[in-house]
Every structure is written in structure tokens, then in C-alpha cells.
Design a protein around this motif. Structure first.
Motif, short mmCIF file in Angstrom:
data_model
loop_
_atom_site.label_atom_id
_atom_site.label_comp_id
_atom_site.label_asym_id
_atom_site.label_seq_id
_atom_site.Cartn_x
_atom_site.Cartn_y
_atom_site.Cartn_z
N GLN A 58 25.37 19.63 0.32
CA GLN A 58 24.98 18.06 0.55
C GLN A 58 25.64 17.53 -0.55
OE1 GLN A 58 20.89 17.77 1.29
NE2 GLN A 58 21.12 17.77 3.50
N PRO A 59 26.10 16.13 -0.43
CA PRO A 59 26.73 15.55 -1.81
C PRO A 59 25.54 15.05 -2.64
CG PRO A 59 26.46 13.96 0.35
CD PRO A 59 26.37 15.40 0.70
N ARG A 60 25.86 15.28 -3.94
CA ARG A 60 25.25 14.91 -5.01
C ARG A 60 25.12 13.62 -5.32
NH1 ARG A 60 27.19 18.44 -8.03
NH2 ARG A 60 28.65 16.99 -9.29
N ALA A 108 21.06 14.37 1.56
CA ALA A 108 22.05 14.50 0.06
C ALA A 108 20.83 15.10 -1.02
CB ALA A 108 22.30 13.09 -0.22
N GLY A 113 32.41 15.16 -9.11
CA GLY A 113 32.13 14.96 -7.86
C GLY A 113 30.80 14.36 -7.34
N THR A 114 29.91 13.90 -8.15
CA THR A 114 29.09 12.95 -8.12
C THR A 114 29.27 11.63 -7.43
OG1 THR A 114 27.83 14.05 -9.90
CG2 THR A 114 26.96 11.90 -8.98
N HIS A 115 28.38 11.39 -6.52
CA HIS A 115 28.76 10.09 -5.84
C HIS A 115 27.55 9.04 -6.37
CE1 HIS A 115 31.04 11.82 -2.52
NE2 HIS A 115 30.23 12.80 -2.81
N MET A 174 30.37 9.16 2.07
CA MET A 174 30.14 10.09 0.85
C MET A 174 30.77 11.47 1.28
SD MET A 174 26.64 9.17 -0.88
CE MET A 174 26.24 7.69 -1.52
N ASN A 175 30.25 11.90 2.61
CA ASN A 175 30.77 13.27 3.10
C ASN A 175 32.46 13.12 3.25
OD1 ASN A 175 28.42 14.66 3.17
ND2 ASN A 175 28.06 13.66 5.16
N HIS A 232 34.46 11.54 1.39
CA HIS A 232 35.28 11.60 0.16
C HIS A 232 34.54 12.44 -0.81
CE1 HIS A 232 37.54 8.08 1.21
NE2 HIS A 232 36.37 7.66 1.58
N ASP A 233 33.87 13.52 -0.44
CA ASP A 233 33.10 14.83 -1.22
C ASP A 233 34.05 15.72 -1.58
OD1 ASP A 233 30.82 15.49 -2.27
OD2 ASP A 233 30.40 17.04 -0.67
#
Length: 406
Positions: A101-103, A129, A168-170, A402-403, A405-406
């Protein structure tokens, strides 16, 4: 001096609050036959209403201990992973292995309320997330020995939290943080920092308050910075840990919020009293939950508040290309790698439609493939980041962005 009088008044009412609480328990006790009568319920309701309207509300808890990931119930543990004098970084760690999952770093607003105001935001995002959130500290609880905290420090904190979380954090900025988060990302991109986020989502933020100005924006323009410095800055009284610190008190901010919709709040408290008299428990409990959060406020350091008012609402430094951070120019055109999403509410009376979208023009060198904008119909400022429409319409779009551009 006004803050000292406020503190003295609160202390003077403590015996009356204790009597009211005793009365509420006496008339609300089911062992008391009067508790089943209209008179008994009216006495208990009046006592509770008095106690609730005169108390100081403590910082609420997030209270999130479970979530659902792909239909499975997952325990959640809250932990502090980074800490400084004016902020700590909370992580909602899922106690189970799951899909990647995106951070996400959610930067909560420092505008009078605690980060728990975003409880609904966290709950909606958590199933999809890995969530971290900035938990800002009440300035009246920070001793003078810890130094000052201004807008430049805020931007430093954002960059340090992003560096702590790594590449890589959003990042997701809700309302007030939109400007410092955009500034932090611009600086990191200009420096070639590998910890610059993969994407940033700006929600209901005052990027350019010249567009569709609201009553809040017009007030800042009409009064000027000297008026704010002379009328709303006060010293924290004893016995608070931050005694003698110059602050913008939370109770003043709360007074401003409530005065904008005073009739609505008065009606809500009248209906709360009637629900208690009718022994209608569910609406009364919803009232308690909302106002336990809404009436819990924190002080802001004077230097942060004044610098924010001057930079964001009076001089419009960021859209004018004049904003600096410790002497270094803040240039959003440096943003070329971090994807940008903006979210606005059609009925937002705090950050008017178009103010957040202005970030796209400032990040002029960002490719179209890394941009997205969403205008949510029929929601005000609060609905941009909370409530059913956020959960059903806004959060899925943010997660999808976000996914991608993850």
C-alpha cells in the motif's frame, strides 16, 4: 491580560461545574425515581448542558484500533515514530501482513484544532494506505526554553518528516498546510532531494487567496498585520508549561469559528437539551462526539500565526513569487517529479473555489500526466476531508492517484 482573565474565569467556575456534574448524576441515576420524570430529566439535561458549555475540552484521542483491508478485520496500533518540540509523527501500524500500500504522510492543519479533527480522514484512507499523520503540539504546553516556532520551522518539520519516511512517500496536506507543504516539496525538488514525495495532494488550501476570496480572506486584507499583532496575540498564563509564551489562543480561534455559524450552534445545543429530556440517546451522543472534538482547541505560537497571515493572506508571497525559506527562494516551478492533485469543495467558505487549484499554475513545469484536480459538488470546507462524500467520492480518487504514481 485577556488570556489571564479567561483562565481565572475558568478556574472560578470549577465549583459550579462540580455541582452541576453532581446534579446530573443525581437526577440521571436510574435508582432515583425522579430520573424517569420530565422534571428529573430536565434537571439532568440542564446540568449537563451547563457543565459542557463551561468546561475546557482536553485533546481527544484518535481511538482507531481496527480497520478493514480487503474484507478482513485488521488490528491497528498507534505509535510515535518521530518527535520534536512542537510536533510528533504518528503511525497507524497495521498488525497484519497485507498487500503493498502507498505510504502516506497526512499533514494536519495547525489552525486551532488538534490533528484528531482528521479522524474520519484517517479512517477512510487506512484500509488502502500506510498512514502517518503530523500531530501538532499545543503551544501553551511547550516551555519557552524550547525556543520559537514559525512558518519556516513548519516547513523544516515537513521536510524532516518526509526525509524520515524516505523516498516514495506520498504527502497529503489538508487546508492550512497546503502552502508550507507546497513550499517544502518545491525546496526539496530544487535541491534534488531523493526524499521528495512521489505525489502531493492539496485539499481545500489557501494557495492563492486572491481567487474567489472568502470572508476570512477579506478580513486579513482589511485589517493588516499590525491589527492582528496588537489584538489577538497574548501571553500564556501560569500555571501552563508554556507560561509567558506569545500565542494566538485557541479560544479566540474557536470564537471566530462559532460566530460564523452562531445560529446553527445555538440550535444544536437547544436540540441537545431536548433530546436529553426526551431520553433520545443516539442524537445526544452524536452531539457529544462532535462537540468534544470541535470545542477542543490548541494555541498557536505568535510567530507562526503572524508569519502565516502575512505570507499567505496579506502579501500572497507564494503566488507572487516572493516567498522565501530562510533566505532561499521558494519556486514551485522546480516541481517536475512529484505528481500533484488538488481537491476543492463547491461550497467551501474558508478556501474559495480556485484557491487550491492555483497550485497547478505555479507548478508550471510539471507534465500533464502528473496532474489531477477534483471539485466535489455540494460540500463545504469540512466535507473536503471528512464525511460520507469524502469517504465515497474523494478518498477513492486520491488513493487511485497515489497508486498510479507509486
Amino acid at each position: 491580560m485577556f488570556y489571564h482573565l479567561f483562565e481565572m474565569n475558568h478556574a472560578a467556575l470549577q465549583p459550579a461545574r462540580a455541582c452541576a456534574e453532581a446534579m446530573r448524576q443525581f437526577y440521571g441515576n436510574p435508582e432515583n425515581p425522579a430520573s424517569a420524570t420530565p422534571l428529573g430529566r430536565s434537571m439532568a439535561a440542564a446540568a449537563e448542558l451547563f457543565e459542557r458549555t463551561t468546561r475546557r475540552y482536553a485533546k481527544p484521542q484518535f481511538g482507531i484500533d481496527r480497520t478493514t483491508v480487503r474484507g478482513e478485520d485488521v488490528p491497528v496500533r498507534q505509535e510515535v515514530v518521530w518527535k520534536k518540540a512542537f510536533c510528533q509523527l504518528l503511525h497507524f501500524r497495521k498488525e497484519a501482513e497485507g498487500p503493498h500500500q502507498p505510504r502516506v504522510l497526512i499533514v494536519a492543519p495547525m489552525s486551532g484544532h488538534y490533528a484528531t479533527l482528521l479522524r474520519g480522514t484517517v479512517e477512510a484512507m487506512l484500509p488502502h494506505a500506510d498512514i502517518y499523520i503530523s500531530d501538532w503540539v499545543d503551544a501553551r504546553m511547550v516551555p519557552l526554553s524550547q525556543g520559537q516556532f514559525d512558518l519556516d520551522d513548519y516547513i523544516d518539520y515537513v521536510m524532516e518528516m518526509l526525509s524520515h519516511l524516505g523516498p516514495g512517500t506520498h504527502v497529503m496536506a489538508v487546508c492550512q498546510p497546503s502552502v508550507p507543504v507546497l513550499a517544502a516539496v518545491s525546496l526539496m525538488e530544487a535541491r534534488g532531494d531523493e526524499n521528495a514525495p512521489a505525489s502531493m495532494t492539496l485539499m481545500g488550501g489557501p494557495i492563492d487567496t486572491r481567487r474567489n476570496p472568502t470572508a476570512v480572506n477579506r478580513l486579513a486584507q482589511e485589517r493588516g498585520i499590525d491589527w492582528f499583532r496588537n489584538n489577538v496575540i497574548m501571553q500564556v498564563p501560569w500555571p501552563n508549561p508554556g507560561v509567558m509564551r506569545d500565542v494566538y489562543p485557541g479560544f479566540l480561534q474557536l470564537s471566530g469559528f462559532m460566530s460564523m455559524n452562531l445560529d446553527r450552534h445555538l440550535n444544536a445545543h437547544r436540540e441537545f437539551f431536548l433530546h436529553l429530556v426526551k431520553n433520545d440517546g443516539e442524537p445526544a451522543e452524536k452531539h457529544r462526539e462532535f462537540y468534544d472534538e470541535y470545542l477542543a482547541v490548541m494555541d498557536l505560537t505568535a510567530e507562526f500565526y503572524l508569519q502565516t497571515v502575512e505570507t499567505v493572506f496579506i502579501s500572497h508571497a507564494l503566488p507572487n513569487g516572493a516567498m522565501t525559506h530562510r533566505g532561499e527562494p521558494v519556486d514551485p516551478s522546480a516541481v517536475t517529479n512529484t505528481a500533484l492533485m488538488t481537491v476543492e469543495g463547491e461550497m467551501d467558505d474558508i478556501s474559495g473555489v480556485g484557491q487550491t487549484h492555483a497550485a497547478h499554475e505555479l507548478c508550471r513545469n510539471l507534465s500533464q500526466a502528473k496532474r489531477a484536480h477534483h471539485l466535489q459538488p455540494e460540500v463545504g470546507h469540512y466535507g473536503v476531508f471528512n464525511g460520507s462524500r469524502f469517504k465515497e467520492s474523494i478518498a477513492p480518487r486520491i488513493i487511485s492517484f497515489m497508486n498510479s504514481h507509486d
